[in-house]
Structure formats: structure tokens, C-alpha cells
Write a protein that holds these residues in place. Structure first.
Motif, PDB file in Angstrom:
ATOM      1  N   ARG A  17       0.824  -1.218   0.000  1.00  0.00           N
ATOM      2  CA  ARG A  17       0.000   0.000   0.000  1.00  0.00           C
ATOM      3  C   ARG A  17       0.854   1.263   0.000  1.00  0.00           C
ATOM      4  NH1 ARG A  17      -5.289  -1.941  -0.799  1.00  0.00           N
ATOM      5  NH2 ARG A  17      -5.540  -3.864   0.420  1.00  0.00           N
ATOM      6  N   LEU A  18       2.093   1.161  -0.495  1.00  0.00           N
ATOM      7  CA  LEU A  18       3.008   2.307  -0.436  1.00  0.00           C
ATOM      8  C   LEU A  18       2.465   3.493  -1.221  1.00  0.00           C
ATOM      9  CD1 LEU A  18       5.689   3.410   0.541  1.00  0.00           C
ATOM     10  CD2 LEU A  18       6.773   2.462  -1.513  1.00  0.00           C
ATOM     11  N   LEU A  19       1.876   3.247  -2.359  1.00  0.00           N
ATOM     12  CA  LEU A  19       1.325   4.342  -3.161  1.00  0.00           C
ATOM     13  C   LEU A  19       0.212   5.063  -2.404  1.00  0.00           C
ATOM     14  CD1 LEU A  19       1.277   5.865  -5.819  1.00  0.00           C
ATOM     15  CD2 LEU A  19      -0.338   4.159  -6.704  1.00  0.00           C
ATOM     16  N   THR A  23       0.328   8.944  -1.178  1.00  0.00           N
ATOM     17  CA  THR A  23      -0.750   9.845  -1.575  1.00  0.00           C
ATOM     18  C   THR A  23      -1.287  10.629  -0.380  1.00  0.00           C
ATOM     19  OG1 THR A  23      -1.388   8.357  -3.379  1.00  0.00           O
ATOM     20  CG2 THR A  23      -3.018   9.979  -2.656  1.00  0.00           C
ATOM     21  N   PHE A  24      -1.474   9.937   0.741  1.00  0.00           N
ATOM     22  CA  PHE A  24      -1.926  10.614   1.963  1.00  0.00           C
ATOM     23  C   PHE A  24      -0.897  11.643   2.416  1.00  0.00           C
ATOM     24  CE2 PHE A  24      -5.237   7.489   2.381  1.00  0.00           C
ATOM     25  CZ  PHE A  24      -6.198   8.103   3.166  1.00  0.00           C
ATOM     26  N   MET A  25       0.390  11.296   2.367  1.00  0.00           N
ATOM     27  CA  MET A  25       1.443  12.210   2.809  1.00  0.00           C
ATOM     28  C   MET A  25       1.484  13.462   1.943  1.00  0.00           C
ATOM     29  SD  MET A  25       4.446   9.417   3.615  1.00  0.00           S
ATOM     30  CE  MET A  25       5.680  10.683   3.933  1.00  0.00           C
ATOM     31  N   LEU A  26       1.469  13.276   0.626  1.00  0.00           N
ATOM     32  CA  LEU A  26       1.514  14.424  -0.277  1.00  0.00           C
ATOM     33  C   LEU A  26       0.249  15.269  -0.167  1.00  0.00           C
ATOM     34  CD1 LEU A  26       3.098  12.764  -3.450  1.00  0.00           C
ATOM     35  CD2 LEU A  26       4.208  14.237  -1.775  1.00  0.00           C
ATOM     36  N   GLY A  27      -0.895  14.599  -0.010  1.00  0.00           N
ATOM     37  CA  GLY A  27      -2.146  15.339   0.135  1.00  0.00           C
ATOM     38  C   GLY A  27      -2.167  16.184   1.398  1.00  0.00           C
ATOM     39  N   ALA A  28      -1.707  15.610   2.509  1.00  0.00           N
ATOM     40  CA  ALA A  28      -1.677  16.360   3.766  1.00  0.00           C
ATOM     41  C   ALA A  28      -0.694  17.520   3.685  1.00  0.00           C
ATOM     42  CB  ALA A  28      -1.308  15.422   4.918  1.00  0.00           C
ATOM     43  N   GLY A 186      -0.159  12.745   7.641  1.00  0.00           N
ATOM     44  CA  GLY A 186      -0.536  12.015   6.436  1.00  0.00           C
ATOM     45  C   GLY A 186       0.020  10.607   6.417  1.00  0.00           C
ATOM     46  N   ALA A 187       1.267  10.455   6.876  1.00  0.00           N
ATOM     47  CA  ALA A 187       1.864   9.118   6.937  1.00  0.00           C
ATOM     48  C   ALA A 187       1.112   8.232   7.928  1.00  0.00           C
ATOM     49  CB  ALA A 187       3.335   9.227   7.335  1.00  0.00           C
ATOM     50  N   GLY A 192      -2.487   3.780   8.678  1.00  0.00           N
ATOM     51  CA  GLY A 192      -3.712   3.279   9.295  1.00  0.00           C
ATOM     52  C   GLY A 192      -4.723   2.812   8.261  1.00  0.00           C
ATOM     53  N   MET A 193      -4.875   3.569   7.188  1.00  0.00           N
ATOM     54  CA  MET A 193      -5.794   3.166   6.130  1.00  0.00           C
ATOM     55  C   MET A 193      -5.315   1.895   5.431  1.00  0.00           C
ATOM     56  SD  MET A 193      -8.617   3.722   4.599  1.00  0.00           S
ATOM     57  CE  MET A 193      -9.023   5.364   5.219  1.00  0.00           C
TER      58      MET A 193
END
Length: 256
Positions: A17-19, A23-28, A186-187, A192-193
Motif C-alpha cells: 500500500r506504499l502508493l 498519496t496521503f502524505m503528499l495530500g496532507a 498524512g503518513a 492506518g488506512m
């Protein structure tokens, strides 16, 4: 029966689930940058200082002692409360013509003093750097004027006044810090997701999943073969046959 997860399984989930996590990190980080640069209003601050010392009578009499110093330090706590009271802030509002209530102005002012120090720092924060300077200086000046009538003492002297810097820099927000916090959050949300999706995924992928879900032993495994694998195997067989044929011909030549 409690389920356990190994470090290897954790690493596999993160890798899988690295992508999503990135995505969460960049979005946050993007949201934090937008909020820091476009939404939050920059805040400027400036400080003025005054010192609490002995009264004029004690200076003339030359009777200043360590006990007097200790008393002055203790009374600073009382002064800190008085500075934030309507008795001081209402005249500041009138002097500067501020469209603020007493509580709103009190939120813009911070009073602090070092331990065992007679120096008190009054820091004002405002969206306008010039206004921050005016609030800090006016608050200290009015406090110095009003404290003799409030406390019946005259032991406050202005030490330094707030000055406007040539190129004032805002103290808030801190975009770099906000973006760093956004990346961390975000990480955490991404990881968690990832584990939540992995937990909700009940598809069968391994022999262990079959034994666990169906509670039956696994008798055998049929491997999945792609057409590319078949063509690769055929080419390998042809290559092996050609090699064997060449060896046979070479042996026949030697015999002749």
C-alpha cells in the motif's frame, strides 16, 4: 485465539500500500501548505520591557536591601494581572482607537518575566506590525502612569520600547513546521488506512488462508501458468533440442 502479525507482514502491507501512503502524505502536505500560505493570516509581534525597582524615597534614603528586591520580584505577579485588566487595557483602546473589546485586546498581549528577575516583557501580537508596536508601547506607558494610583507605589521604569524592524517577519504561521506536521499526520493516516484495507480484505490468497477460512487441509496446489510462460518453456525446449543435435553431429564427425 489471538491473532498476531509479524514484522515481515507489516513490511509487506506497507510495501503493498506504499502508493496509498505516499498519496496521503503528499495530500496532507499540500493542504498544510495551502492553509499556511493562503488561509491563515500572518501575525507579527513586538515587545516592550519595564523594570520593577525600589521607590524614589528608598533610592534617596539609600536603604535598598535584598528584602526589597525579593518584594519587588513577588509583586511582579500582581503587576502581570493588572496589565491585562480593564483598568489598563480600556485606556489603551481609547488611546489607539482600537475596534476591540478588552478581552480581545488581552488575547493579543502576553506578559512574562524571567525567574527572580525584575524585568517584565510585554509582547503584543497583531496582523499589522505597526499596530503590534503601538499596542506594546502604549500598554507599558499607560501601566506606568496608572500604577501609582492603583498600588500607591512608583517603582516602574520603562527599560526598552518596541521598535518596528525594517523588514518585519511574521511569527505565525510557520509554513515549514505546518507542512512537516502534515506529512507526519498524512503518513500516520496512510498507514492506518493501509492496515484497515488489509484487515477488510477477506479474499483468499494463500494456502494458509484456505486452511484458516475453510478449516480443511490443503492437498495440493495448482500453479497458474501464463501463455508467456508456455512460450518461454517451448523456446527453452527447442534450444535444448538444438544443442543436443549439435552435440550429436559433432560426435558423428569425430567418429567418421
Amino acid at each position: 485465539m489471538e491473532e498476531t502479525i509479524s514484522l515481515k507482514e507489516i513490511a509487506e502491507v506497507i510495501k503493498k500500500r506504499l502508493l496509498l501512503i505516499l498519496t496521503f502524505m503528499l495530500g496532507a502536505a499540500f493542504i498544510a501548505a495551502i492553509v499556511s500560505y493562503l488561509v491563515l493570516t500572518p501575525q507579527y509581534e513586538n515587545s516592550s520591557q519595564f523594570i520593577v525597582n525600589q521607590t524614589q524615597q528608598e533610592e534617596n534614603a539609600g536603604q535598598f536591601t535584598q528584602s526589597d528586591l525579593r518584594t519587588n520580584v513577588e509583586i511582579i505577579n500582581t503587576y502581570n494581572v493588572i496589565i491585562s485588566s480593564p483598568a489598563i487595557l480600556d485606556p489603551v483602546i481609547d488611546e489607539l482607537g482600537l475596534n476591540l473589546t478588552t478581552n480581545q485586546l488581552a488575547d493579543k498581549i502576553n506578559v512574562s518575566s524571567e525567574e527572580d528577575s525584575q524585568v517584565v516583557t510585554v509582547t503584543a501580537t497583531d496582523e499589522d506590525p505597526v499596530q503590534a508596536v503601538n499596542i506594546a508601547n502604549t500598554t507599558v506607558e499607560i501601566f506606568q502612569e496608572e500604577i501609582p494610583s492603583i498600588m500607591n507605589v512608583d517603582n516602574v521604569a520603562i527599560l526598552t520600547q518596541a521598535e518596528l524592524a525594517e523588514n518585519p517577519s511574521p511569527v505565525a504561521p510557520n509554513p515549514v513546521l505546518n507542512i512537516a506536521i502534515g506529512v507526519v499526520l498524512g503518513a500516520m493516516l496512510g498507514v492506518g488506512m493501509a492496515f484497515l484495507l488489509e484487515y477488510l480484505d477477506n479474499t483468499i490468497k494463500t494456502e494458509q488462508d484456505i486452511a484458516k477460512q475453510l478449516d480443511v487441509p490443503v492437498l495440493g496446489v495448482i500453479s497458474h501458468v501464463d501463455e508467456s510462460d508456455i512460450r518461454g518453456q517451448q523456446q527453452a525446449n527447442l534450444g535444448s533440442a538444438e544443442t543436443t543435435g549439435r552435440r550429436g553431429l559433432n560426435g558423428a564427425k569425430k567418429t567418421v
